[in-house]
Design an enzyme around this catalytic site. Structure first.
Site, PDB file in Angstrom:
ATOM      1  N   TYR A 115      -3.758  -4.028  -8.994  1.00 60.99           N
ATOM      2  CA  TYR A 115      -4.313  -4.662  -7.796  1.00 60.99           C
ATOM      3  C   TYR A 115      -5.672  -4.075  -7.429  1.00 60.99           C
ATOM      4  CZ  TYR A 115      -0.197  -7.469  -6.768  1.00 60.99           C
ATOM      5  OH  TYR A 115       0.801  -8.408  -6.816  1.00 60.99           O
ATOM      6  N   ARG A 117      -8.004  -2.919  -9.246  1.00 63.43           N
ATOM      7  CA  ARG A 117      -9.051  -3.433 -10.133  1.00 63.43           C
ATOM      8  C   ARG A 117      -9.416  -4.876  -9.819  1.00 63.43           C
ATOM      9  NH1 ARG A 117      -7.926  -0.287 -15.751  1.00 63.43           N
ATOM     10  NH2 ARG A 117      -7.102   1.580 -14.743  1.00 63.43           N
ATOM     11  N   LEU A 137       3.849  -2.774   4.256  1.00 63.81           N
ATOM     12  CA  LEU A 137       2.697  -2.620   3.368  1.00 63.81           C
ATOM     13  C   LEU A 137       1.497  -3.340   3.955  1.00 63.81           C
ATOM     14  CD1 LEU A 137       4.651  -3.612   0.151  1.00 63.81           C
ATOM     15  CD2 LEU A 137       3.901  -1.285   0.696  1.00 63.81           C
ATOM     16  N   GLU A 138       0.338  -2.723   3.883  1.00 62.80           N
ATOM     17  CA  GLU A 138      -0.900  -3.343   4.353  1.00 62.80           C
ATOM     18  C   GLU A 138      -1.789  -3.623   3.147  1.00 62.80           C
ATOM     19  OE1 GLU A 138      -0.293   0.037   5.575  1.00 62.80           O
ATOM     20  OE2 GLU A 138       0.918  -0.628   7.262  1.00 62.80           O
ATOM     21  N   GLN A 157       2.767   2.588  -5.471  1.00 62.04           N
ATOM     22  CA  GLN A 157       3.567   3.688  -6.004  1.00 62.04           C
ATOM     23  C   GLN A 157       3.792   4.751  -4.939  1.00 62.04           C
ATOM     24  OE1 GLN A 157       2.088   6.684  -8.959  1.00 62.04           O
ATOM     25  NE2 GLN A 157       3.755   5.839 -10.198  1.00 62.04           N
TER      26      GLN A 157
END
Length: 189
Positions: A115, A117, A137-138, A157
């Protein structure tokens, strides 16, 4: 503080319920043979998946974003296998995995390179000792193009750091406001 290995992560998940559901290895393909962005246990971390519920920022109400007085109307709800984040915008999701962090462990979340990249940044504050719940998650789309997030695939991760002694006051001890969250959780003041 010491970073914890795959062996420790597997032991804590399987014997103490630290991560549920838990994948003891690294998943890269569906049972049907389709490639997915990897998730599960890695050498020194655990790659989490996001669920199918998303909240995408919108400027429909032209509101000012204020963390002390947050307006839920600033988001549009999306449910699906993918979430398209508009250019230079932001979305919230949650992990499929439920976490129970031990008292002597601090967990740090980092984005996956797949993501990153693509200009998609994942931000999550640390999972503090004795916090439990699904992680909100943001996602920030830093590109001038729409960006796609895939549900049920790896998005970030988690790294686990064990202290040489338990903390004096844990997240649970102080009654943290995000304790036990389930699903996308908006800012609380």
């Amino acid at each position: 503080m010491t970073i914890k290995s795959d062996r420790w992560i597997r032991h804590m998940a399987q014997e103490h319920g630290m991560i549920e559901p838990f994948e003891p290895g690294q998943v890269r393909d569906t049972p049907e043979g389709q490639r997915v962005i990897s998730y599960g246990t890695s050498s020194y971390g655990y790659d989490v998946r996001c669920g199918k519920d998303f909240k995408i920022f919108t400027d429909i109400n032209s509101a000012v974003v204020d963390p002390k007085n947050f307006d839920a109307a600033s988001f549009v709800d999306v449910h699906g296998d993918v979430c398209i984040i508009p250019p230079n915008s932001f979305a919230l999701a949650y992990t499929l995995e439920y976490f129970r962090i031990p008292r002597n462990v601090l967990t740090i979340c980092l984005g996956k390179s797949t993501y990153a990249r693509c200009g998609i940044i994942v931000n999550v504050t640390p999972l503090e000792p004795e916090w439990e719940g699904r992680v909100t998650l943001e996602f920030s789309n830093t590109t001038p193009l729409p960006a796609k997030i895939h549900a049920n695939e790896g998005v970030a991760q988690m790294l686990f750091f064990e202290s040489d002694e338990p903390c004096e006051v844990s997240y649970a001890d102080r009654g943290g406001k995000y304790m036990g969250q389930d699903g996308v959780t908006l800012p609380r003041s």
